[in-house]
Design an enzyme around this catalytic site. Structure first.
Site, mmCIF file in Angstrom:
data_model
loop_
_atom_site.group_PDB
_atom_site.id
_atom_site.type_symbol
_atom_site.label_atom_id
_atom_site.label_comp_id
_atom_site.label_asym_id
_atom_site.label_seq_id
_atom_site.Cartn_x
_atom_site.Cartn_y
_atom_site.Cartn_z
ATOM 1 N N CYS A 41 -4.385 -13.756 -9.751
ATOM 2 C CA CYS A 41 -5.608 -14.183 -10.435
ATOM 3 C C CYS A 41 -6.043 -13.060 -11.381
ATOM 4 O O CYS A 41 -5.976 -11.893 -11.036
ATOM 5 C CB CYS A 41 -6.697 -14.432 -9.395
ATOM 6 S SG CYS A 41 -8.344 -14.461 -10.103
ATOM 7 N N GLU A 92 16.402 -2.032 29.656
ATOM 8 C CA GLU A 92 15.260 -1.498 28.895
ATOM 9 C C GLU A 92 15.050 -2.320 27.632
ATOM 10 O O GLU A 92 16.019 -2.783 27.041
ATOM 11 C CB GLU A 92 15.560 -0.049 28.439
ATOM 12 C CG GLU A 92 15.859 0.897 29.576
ATOM 13 C CD GLU A 92 16.570 2.178 29.100
ATOM 14 O OE1 GLU A 92 16.798 2.326 27.882
ATOM 15 O OE2 GLU A 92 16.895 3.001 29.961
ATOM 16 N N CYS A 124 -13.573 -12.215 -9.554
ATOM 17 C CA CYS A 124 -13.039 -13.102 -8.514
ATOM 18 C C CYS A 124 -13.561 -12.695 -7.140
ATOM 19 O O CYS A 124 -13.376 -11.559 -6.714
ATOM 20 C CB CYS A 124 -11.518 -13.038 -8.520
ATOM 21 S SG CYS A 124 -10.769 -14.069 -7.245
ATOM 22 N N CYS A 141 -11.672 -18.685 -7.834
ATOM 23 C CA CYS A 141 -12.641 -18.494 -8.918
ATOM 24 C C CYS A 141 -12.328 -19.288 -10.181
ATOM 25 O O CYS A 141 -13.135 -19.316 -11.107
ATOM 26 C CB CYS A 141 -12.764 -17.016 -9.265
ATOM 27 S SG CYS A 141 -11.348 -16.383 -10.177
ATOM 28 N N LYS A 173 14.715 -2.859 23.762
ATOM 29 C CA LYS A 173 15.291 -2.088 22.652
ATOM 30 C C LYS A 173 14.240 -1.990 21.551
ATOM 31 O O LYS A 173 13.939 -2.965 20.865
ATOM 32 C CB LYS A 173 16.539 -2.793 22.138
ATOM 33 C CG LYS A 173 17.344 -1.985 21.153
ATOM 34 C CD LYS A 173 18.716 -2.626 20.953
ATOM 35 C CE LYS A 173 19.592 -1.795 20.029
ATOM 36 N NZ LYS A 173 19.023 -1.650 18.698
HETATM 37 ZN ZN LIG Z 1 -9.772 -15.537 -8.616
#
Ligand SMILES: [Zn+2]
Length: 659
Positions: free
Chosen positions: A419, A110, A424, A404, A112
């Site tokens: 960031c 079987e 952003c 960004c 596991k």
């Molecule tokens: Zn950013």
């Protein structure tokens, strides 16, 4: 049909639908019908409380809250298995079995499941208790959470006096991925793997949460049965299937070589299972033989768990790229030369974070060992230093967001680098959802789904754009319509008048939660004063630490934040604190109130004093500045006189407050 009959019929019908959906994987009822019938059943059960039953499908939706989990002593211990790591060790296991039992041996193989072992107890066919494995001898009672697993039958067709079944609870891979995506969106920490997620879910104190986690189970053993005897393991599995359990897939083999092939096939097909597996189990099929072999102090002698080695292969780091997640976390990833691993072509490997890269000193151009264990994303386990080409340099994550351009900041409590950009694009969805959330700007009707629609339609980019939305544009969105569009615009309009503290929280500045938002709003009174404050001035505020002050100052300096603020200002969003500003008139003065005041309640008087910077104390001491005495003033007034502390009438207090 009377209501009692209808109730019984609904229970049968819904349990049948559960079985077909969750065990047979063959849905026969639409979700709509199911929910509709379930609601009808709930109505009927509420009307006929005498017909309540623990095996009703209504008991699967959760809602019971456990204070703690009671201990359960397992009637039959939930043993763990001996691991084998090679075909050689597997063959040795087979030799030991045949030496003890003779040549004719049948094995059952079987997969596991990498989950949590549980024992399910039935009495007279009714599910009465479920417990975690714990240490194998004593586990925890998690009955209510197990009841929410739809593939666990609550009543069996054959009512044996007692039956205990062992199975492995797991979180399906798909559910796990969705859950982590959701947690990420909410900015919460993620589960490392499906097993951790299943463990966390099974030990939820609120079974409603457990129900929402959509756990599943594979059963693979009868621990105990009264009223029935079985000759082989496969017979028990067939019996469990007939009782509508979800039984582990298995293969019967007559030689260990066949078992080895079955193990290899399960390993190759591991991606196909809806659950993670960490090996395959080989069990003696003959139950009498199991009895004769017995157990060592640690393991049964009649079974072995074959562990699949994590596959690893050499490859070459072609590049290191940085992704920005929806919570702004920068995640480095190695682009590697394509290599076949665990049935898939691997072209990249996670590098986790800067610390991981630094520790292993992974560089572009390096030859590395790539490993894929189960479903986990491939990772680099080692660098082959002797193959490093000339001229490589240590790798460092960028100090600006690659999406960004805003500066990045390291979380003070972890290895993540994030960031800080207020607009952003990588974090758009999260920023907007957070901005609109109830504790922030509380914009009703602006949940994740609507935000996603707005983003997709290009109607908004950042929170500042929300206030430029027009009802007719919003009405065009999927599932919106005129009425809800108008409601949304009204909710937006209303949010413009929010207190400054909400806006500060809504900005999503790191370290600035609701509490800090309130402190800052109360202290500065308006956004422009806060923006003008230096980092030193911020640090000087009680309850604002140096890290928070730095985070706030940096955030307000960023051009993206300035842009966001100006667009909100143009939209007419309130930038002022609506809480009455704390005056300074009574700063440093301590008051004690005693007796009944004619116009002010005690609480009201205290609030007025505190609003002017004064303090209210319960007992008179040398440090007390004034005692305000009303009708029937007692011992406090007496003490004030003894200590020579000025005593004020209510009228004198009021005129002092007016000044
Ligand atoms: Zn950013």
């Amino acid at each position: 049909m009377d209501e009692r009959e209808e109730l019984e019929a609904l229970r049968r019908e819904l349990e049948q639908a559960n079985y077909e959906y969750y065990v047979l994987d063959n849905p026969t009822m639409t979700d709509y019908d199911f929910d509709h019938k379930l609601r009808r059943l709930e109505e009927l059960e509420a009307k006929h409380p005498d017909l309540a039953s623990p095996d009703s499908p209504t008991q699967r939706v959760g809602g019971k809250v456990a204070e703690g989990f009671a201990e359960v002593v397992h009637r039959v211990p939930l043993e763990s298995l001996q691991d084998v790591f090679s075909l050689k060790e597997l063959t040795e296991f087979d030799q030991r079995v045949r030496e003890a039992l003779g040549e004719e041996i049948e094995y059952d193989v079987e997969p596991k499941v990498d989950g949590l072992s549980v024992a399910l107890e039935y009495e007279n066919g009714l599910f009465v208790r479920g417990a975690t494995r714990g240490d194998g001898q004593v586990g925890e009672d998690v009955t209510e959470n197990l009841r929410t697993i739809r593939s666990i039958p609550l009543r069996l067709s054959e009512a044996l006096p007692s039956l205990i079944v062992r199975g492995e609870v797991y979180m399906p891979k798909k559910v796990f991925e969705d859950l982590n995506a959701q947690l990420e969106l909410q900015g919460k920490s993620l589960f490392a793997n499906p097993r951790n997620a299943a463990a966390g879910s099974l030990r939820q104190h609120d079974s409603k949460v457990a129900a929402a986690r959509k756990l599943d189970i594979q059963v693979f053993n009868i621990q105990w049965a009264e009223g029935r005897t079985f000759r082989t393991h496969t017979e028990t599995l067939d019996y469990l299937a007939s009782q509508r359990f979800k039984v582990i897939p298995h293969k019967t083999c007559t030689t260990i070589a066949q078992a080895g092939e079955a193990i290899a096939r399960m390993g190759d097909g591991r991606e196909e299972y809806p659950f993670d597996i960490d090996g395959a189990v080989v069990k003696l099929n003959d139950l009498a033989g199991r009895e004769r072999l017995g157990s060592t102090a640690k393991f049964p002698r009649w079974a072995a768990a074959y562990k699949y080695p994590p596959e690893r292969k050499p490859s070459k780091v072609l590049d290191i790229v940085v992704q920005v997640g929806r919570t702004g976390v920068l995640t480095p990833k190695a682009v590697v030369e394509p290599v076949r691993l665990a049935g898939t072509t691997v072209t990249s490997a996670t590098l986790h974070n800067q610390d991981f890269i630094t520790e292993k000193d992974i560089r572009i151009g390096d030859t590395v060992l790539v490993q894929k264990a189960g479903e986990i994303i491939p990772e680099i386990v080692a660098v082959e230093r002797d193959k490093r080409p000339e001229g490589t340099v240590p790798y460092h994550l960028p100090d600006r967001c690659p999406v960004c351009g805003a500066p990045v900041a390291r979380d003070e409590d972890g290895a993540h680098i994030r960031c800080t950009g207020a607009e952003c694009p990588a974090q758009r969805l999260r920023h907007l959802v957070h901005f609109a959330s109830r504790d922030a700007m509380d914009i009703e009707g602006l949940g994740p789904a609507v935000v996603e629609n707005l983003l997709e339609a290009g109607l908004v980019q950042s929170p500042g754009d929300l206030y430029a939305l027009k009802a007719e544009d919003v009405a065009e969105l999927e599932r919106m319509g005129k009425k809800s569009a108008e409601n949304l615009i009204a909710a937006l309009e209303k949010s413009k008048g929010n207190d400054l503290s909400r806006l500060l929280f809504a900005f999503g500045i790191r370290q600035v939660g609701q509490k800090a938002g309130k402190i800052l709003a109360a202290h500065f009174g308006d956004l422009d004063s806060l923006m003008a404050a230096s980092e030193e001035a911020l640090t000087a505020i009680p309850d604002i630490g140096a890290i928070t002050a730095h985070s706030i100052a940096a955030w307000f300096q960023s051009p993206q934040s300035r842009h966001l603020i100006e667009s909100l200002r143009a939209a007419g969003v309130n930038f002022k604190s609506l809480e009455a500003p704390a005056g300074e008139a009574l700063a440093g003065k301590t008051f004690v109130l005693t007796g009944t005041l004619e116009h002010l309640g005690r609480k009201e008087a205290a609030a007025l004093i505190e609003a002017q910077g004064g303090k209210v104390s319960g007992s008179v001491s040398k440090k007390t500045s004034y005692v305000v005495a009303g009708e029937a003033a007692g011992s406090k007034l007496q003490k004030a006189r003894e200590l020579g502390i000025p005593v004020l009438t209510e009228g004198e207090l009021l005129s002092m407050l007016e000044r």
